[in-house]
Design an enzyme around this catalytic site. Sequence first.
Site, PDB file in Angstrom:
ATOM      1  N   ASP A  13       0.765  -1.123  -0.009  1.00  0.00           N
ATOM      2  CA  ASP A  13      -0.099  -0.067  -0.095  1.00  0.00           C
ATOM      3  C   ASP A  13       0.827   1.283   0.019  1.00  0.00           C
ATOM      4  O   ASP A  13       2.062   1.115   0.261  1.00  0.00           O
ATOM      5  CB  ASP A  13      -0.983   0.158   1.094  1.00  0.00           C
ATOM      6  CG  ASP A  13      -1.990   1.145   1.341  1.00  0.00           C
ATOM      7  OD1 ASP A  13      -2.539   1.466   0.182  1.00  0.00           O
ATOM      8  OD2 ASP A  13      -2.158   1.833   2.157  1.00  0.00           O
ATOM      9  N   ASP A  15      -0.426   4.887   0.831  1.00  0.00           N
ATOM     10  CA  ASP A  15      -0.692   6.327   1.945  1.00  0.00           C
ATOM     11  C   ASP A  15      -0.854   5.458   3.231  1.00  0.00           C
ATOM     12  O   ASP A  15      -1.342   4.079   3.685  1.00  0.00           O
ATOM     13  CB  ASP A  15      -2.094   6.769   1.575  1.00  0.00           C
ATOM     14  CG  ASP A  15      -2.200   7.338   0.438  1.00  0.00           C
ATOM     15  OD1 ASP A  15      -1.375   8.191   0.189  1.00  0.00           O
ATOM     16  OD2 ASP A  15      -3.356   7.292  -0.153  1.00  0.00           O
TER      17      ASP A  15
END
Length: 259
Positions: A13, A15
């Site tokens: 991922d 963020d």
Amino acid sequence: MDNIRNKLGFICDMDGVIYHGNKILDGVTEFINWMQDSDKKFVFLTNSSERTPHELSMKLERMGLHISADHFYTSAMATAEFLHSQKPQSTAYVIGEAALTKALYDHGIYMNDVNPDYVVVGETSTYSFEKIQKAINLVLKGAKLIGTNPDITGPVENGINPATGALIAPIEIATGKKAYFVGKPNPLMLRHGLRKLNCHSQDIAFIGDRMDTDIIAGIESNVDTVLVLSGVTAIEDIENFPYCPRYIVKGVGDLVPEK
């Protein structure tokens, strides 16, 4: 920890794992360098639909990380592929940024604010009452409601921003129609990541900061999960869920072997 470090590749991922807004997180540079030096396969899988892979590459370049655009896959791209597979040459009314519109165009899905097949919502900083009103009436006329991801919030340098799940909620409430969300935890996203890496699920690990999207997506895709505490999830939050990650670390820097 060696079980994770010995994986052939990683799906990460962005963020809360690599950065908060425009601030790179501690240990990220060392983690990226280790993956590149160790010839690890890796792809960054982001629920955000605001930027193209090239824009994400340039954003990391400004942070001092040199990663080519082919290492990124976004929920905008996944949404475009999904709609194309469902109804080729369909049309859509879009509430979102240019990256989402471009991804749709690239798959032959064109803009239509009169009688579209779909209303598609992604992250945007130009949210307005007029757009919500238009979307509500188009859904009531029969357009299918699609969200690029179900995230309610996203981390930034000075706190959190509302994300797609929050932006699409008024449309769902006003129409009584539930959106279909393409991004994590939908396994579609991880399948795209595995395909880009050309790896089997047992050969990679998925690194994320959210229990309700990242970790559950990894579990449901039979992929080893690594929760980092550098994003929205605190250690005490884990007890609120009926499942748990395989591994928990403070940040991706903890995955780098000590010299």
